[in-house]
Design a protein around this motif. Sequence first.
Motif, PDB file in Angstrom:
ATOM      1  N   ARG A 172      -9.519   3.609  -0.490  1.00 15.62           N
ATOM      2  CA  ARG A 172     -10.418   4.181  -1.287  1.00 15.62           C
ATOM      3  C   ARG A 172     -10.755   5.705  -0.936  1.00 15.62           C
ATOM      4  O   ARG A 172     -11.103   6.398  -1.933  1.00 15.62           O
ATOM      5  CB  ARG A 172     -11.677   3.352  -1.412  1.00 15.62           C
ATOM      6  CG  ARG A 172     -11.692   2.070  -1.842  1.00 15.62           C
ATOM      7  CD  ARG A 172     -11.010   2.010  -3.317  1.00 15.62           C
ATOM      8  NE  ARG A 172     -12.373   2.518  -4.160  1.00 15.62           N
ATOM      9  CZ  ARG A 172     -13.145   1.727  -4.711  1.00 15.62           C
ATOM     10  NH1 ARG A 172     -13.171   0.482  -4.559  1.00 15.62           N
ATOM     11  NH2 ARG A 172     -14.013   2.258  -5.553  1.00 15.62           N
ATOM     12  N   GLU A 186      -8.490  -1.338   2.844  1.00 15.28           N
ATOM     13  CA  GLU A 186      -9.288  -1.229   1.610  1.00 15.28           C
ATOM     14  C   GLU A 186     -10.117   0.012   1.600  1.00 15.28           C
ATOM     15  O   GLU A 186     -10.107   1.000   0.756  1.00 15.28           O
ATOM     16  CB  GLU A 186     -10.155  -2.166   1.220  1.00 15.28           C
ATOM     17  CG  GLU A 186     -10.575  -1.949   0.033  1.00 15.28           C
ATOM     18  CD  GLU A 186      -9.678  -1.874  -1.115  1.00 15.28           C
ATOM     19  OE1 GLU A 186      -9.985  -1.374  -2.404  1.00 15.28           O
ATOM     20  OE2 GLU A 186      -8.553  -2.613  -1.165  1.00 15.28           O
ATOM     21  N   GLY A 187     -10.932   0.322   2.688  1.00 19.26           N
ATOM     22  CA  GLY A 187     -11.554   1.619   2.899  1.00 19.26           C
ATOM     23  C   GLY A 187     -10.905   2.617   2.988  1.00 19.26           C
ATOM     24  O   GLY A 187     -11.109   3.893   2.326  1.00 19.26           O
ATOM     25  N   HIS A 189       0.730  -1.427   0.090  1.00 25.47           N
ATOM     26  CA  HIS A 189       0.075   0.162   0.011  1.00 25.47           C
ATOM     27  C   HIS A 189       0.817   1.165   0.106  1.00 25.47           C
ATOM     28  O   HIS A 189       1.850   1.137   0.581  1.00 25.47           O
ATOM     29  CB  HIS A 189      -0.851   0.132   1.111  1.00 25.47           C
ATOM     30  CG  HIS A 189      -1.601  -1.428   1.571  1.00 25.47           C
ATOM     31  ND1 HIS A 189      -2.800  -1.767   0.604  1.00 25.47           N
ATOM     32  CD2 HIS A 189      -1.236  -2.247   2.223  1.00 25.47           C
ATOM     33  CE1 HIS A 189      -3.228  -2.746   1.317  1.00 25.47           C
ATOM     34  NE2 HIS A 189      -2.232  -3.214   2.201  1.00 25.47           N
ATOM     35  N   TYR A 207      -6.573  -3.480  12.833  1.00 22.83           N
ATOM     36  CA  TYR A 207      -6.260  -3.676  11.472  1.00 22.83           C
ATOM     37  C   TYR A 207      -7.081  -4.609  10.762  1.00 22.83           C
ATOM     38  O   TYR A 207      -7.201  -5.843  11.287  1.00 22.83           O
ATOM     39  CB  TYR A 207      -4.802  -4.020  11.497  1.00 22.83           C
ATOM     40  CG  TYR A 207      -4.031  -4.066  10.276  1.00 22.83           C
ATOM     41  CD1 TYR A 207      -3.130  -3.035   9.857  1.00 22.83           C
ATOM     42  CD2 TYR A 207      -3.827  -5.161   9.418  1.00 22.83           C
ATOM     43  CE1 TYR A 207      -2.787  -2.841   8.510  1.00 22.83           C
ATOM     44  CE2 TYR A 207      -3.289  -5.345   8.114  1.00 22.83           C
ATOM     45  CZ  TYR A 207      -2.747  -3.965   7.681  1.00 22.83           C
ATOM     46  OH  TYR A 207      -2.231  -4.006   6.497  1.00 22.83           O
ATOM     47  N   GLY A 208      -7.264  -4.476   9.455  1.00 20.82           N
ATOM     48  CA  GLY A 208      -7.872  -5.502   8.704  1.00 20.82           C
ATOM     49  C   GLY A 208      -7.912  -5.186   7.192  1.00 20.82           C
ATOM     50  O   GLY A 208      -7.914  -3.947   6.863  1.00 20.82           O
ATOM     51  N   ASP A 209      -8.168  -6.116   6.382  1.00 18.70           N
ATOM     52  CA  ASP A 209      -8.089  -5.930   4.889  1.00 18.70           C
ATOM     53  C   ASP A 209      -9.334  -4.941   4.778  1.00 18.70           C
ATOM     54  O   ASP A 209      -9.139  -4.068   3.756  1.00 18.70           O
ATOM     55  CB  ASP A 209      -8.487  -7.204   4.353  1.00 18.70           C
ATOM     56  CG  ASP A 209      -7.189  -7.993   4.442  1.00 18.70           C
ATOM     57  OD1 ASP A 209      -6.189  -7.681   4.511  1.00 18.70           O
ATOM     58  OD2 ASP A 209      -7.247  -9.232   3.971  1.00 18.70           O
ATOM     59  N   GLU A 210     -10.354  -5.173   5.053  1.00 16.06           N
ATOM     60  CA  GLU A 210     -11.505  -4.301   4.660  1.00 16.06           C
ATOM     61  C   GLU A 210     -11.424  -2.810   4.990  1.00 16.06           C
ATOM     62  O   GLU A 210     -11.588  -1.740   4.485  1.00 16.06           O
ATOM     63  CB  GLU A 210     -12.668  -4.702   5.447  1.00 16.06           C
ATOM     64  CG  GLU A 210     -14.214  -4.361   4.866  1.00 16.06           C
ATOM     65  CD  GLU A 210     -15.221  -4.845   5.452  1.00 16.06           C
ATOM     66  OE1 GLU A 210     -16.444  -4.577   5.054  1.00 16.06           O
ATOM     67  OE2 GLU A 210     -15.104  -5.748   6.381  1.00 16.06           O
ATOM     68  N   ILE A 211     -10.618  -2.456   6.165  1.00 16.25           N
ATOM     69  CA  ILE A 211     -10.215  -1.288   6.880  1.00 16.25           C
ATOM     70  C   ILE A 211      -9.225  -0.763   5.782  1.00 16.25           C
ATOM     71  O   ILE A 211      -9.212   0.540   5.568  1.00 16.25           O
ATOM     72  CB  ILE A 211      -9.721  -1.521   8.349  1.00 16.25           C
ATOM     73  CG1 ILE A 211     -11.315  -1.597   9.093  1.00 16.25           C
ATOM     74  CG2 ILE A 211      -9.326  -0.142   8.696  1.00 16.25           C
ATOM     75  CD1 ILE A 211     -10.914  -2.329  10.436  1.00 16.25           C
TER      76      ILE A 211
END
Length: 499
Positions: free
Chosen positions: A314, A310-311, A284, A304-308
């Motif tokens: 974006r 990614e958000g 990233h 910490y997490g993938d969705e976070i």
Amino acid sequence: MTLRIYNTLTRRTEDFQPLEPGRVTMYVCGPTVYGGAHVGHGMSSLVFDIVRRYLVYRGYEVRYAMNYTDVDDKIIQRAKQEGEPPLELAERYIEEYDQQLKALSVLPATVYPRATAEIPYIIDMVARLLEDDAAYVVDGDVYYRVEKDDDYGKLSGRRLEDMHAGARIDVDERKEHPMDFAVWKAAKPGEPAWDSPWGPGRPGWHIECSAMVFHHLGQQIDIHGGGNDLIFPHHENEIAQSESLTGKPFARYWMHNGLMQFSGEKMSRSLGNLISIKAFLEKHEPDVLRMMVLNSSYRHPLTYGDEIVEGAARGLERLRSGLRPALPGATGAPKTETAALAKLAEETRTRFIEAMDDDFNTAAVLGLLFELVRQINQVREVGATNEQMQGTQAVLFELSGVLGLRLKRQEKNLDAGLVLKIFDELRKEIDAEMSQEIRWPTAGGENGNTPQLIDMLLDIRDVLRAKKLWKLTDQIRDGLAKLGVLVEDSAGGSSWRWE
RNA sequence: GGCGACGUGGCCAAGUGGUAAGGCAAGGGUCUGCAAAACCCUCACCACGGGUUCGAAUCCCGUCGUCGCCUCCA
């Protein structure tokens, strides 16, 4: 309006008033460098970078120190495993962390003190603690005597009696009180050691910070920061020994960031559940981590997490959308629209300061910036020109900059040869007649200039689009996409940007 | 056991007395050759149970749950 900061010491949000008007001294506990840093360390550095940047924005002259603990048990232990001299190992990780902070666009501290560079000051402090009877010597170790300190525990809100009952660790019988802590540790054979009146040894963990603060910032500082796992015992002990020596409040405002959570518990090296900064940055861009920090409140844990992630990525992209230029062929937006936009920009600046003044409410601030972005994009849609948007975009850029976000997309170093290959493929498919209409790159001309080549490619694509040759049109777009160049079409023409 | 923080839509999250900002995701639409972006629209009885109040996500009490510190740790 005053800046208000939550102070761990008083458990209240207080008006910020530095010791000296207009100047702030700030000390943040950095990592112990026995290994690579993880995103939790990054989070802490980012939190205080944002604090520091905002103080500067508010007109303060900030003197900022972040330390490196470069000698301690873990470093020695690790060094033994790796067969590397401890101080060299520490040095290596300090360099790595420095690099990573730079990559995360953390502004350099005014000073980066380290324990091993402060030994004379530390020895002097230990000697004075002994003189005052605030410490005692046992077998070459020197311990601070907590019972001598009547307000010991005031930062963490603990009483000695309570802790005594819950002590989980084996009690060292040589200590007068189980909570007494080492300000000087006698060296075992083969360990790094400095001579002292109590024999060869090294500083205890807590004393180094006091010494570095005194030496580089003064006996009293305005802000002392760190992760909230440092409140006890580290910061408690810093207060105890420092105030024993000076009789004055050590730090006015104690700020503690919440910890990064991962897989249900805090991210830490000892638990091994970590994402290293290095691994993060491989996947990233640096500002994504900053966005994650900004979108939460610094005192609370951040998961910490993938969705976070990614958000956050974006969201960063969305902020950038506000800085895009006018649409091709823009003829101007109605005055009422642009006037409203200019008004919003000014309001945003005011509300930005209000929110940041409220103990650095960065999540609220992001909300304001997103609102501004939406309005900018709206007037762009109705035909605003660059001139009509630039004032507001400047505000967006300025305020994002206060948060440490760069927004400007990083120019990539794309090999021009790769772009030229796309031209080559096109040549094979385009007949001689049409080729006449096209301006091809000339050797020695545009060849070395990648952005210019991409522009030319889009010009060709416009010709193809006009002829509705979709296969070739898409071939160009796909080819560029593979190189990380995003092509976007609109009614007025096409544009591209780095992905 | 002691001290502390927290529980807001699928995810992140602001909001601490007057009937819920924002981002991501999702669905619908505009634009469009397609795609992407952008724009418009839709999407919450604020862990649960009591209480205080004209009025509570916001204050008080209790319950459940999550996390941190008490040992090295940003």
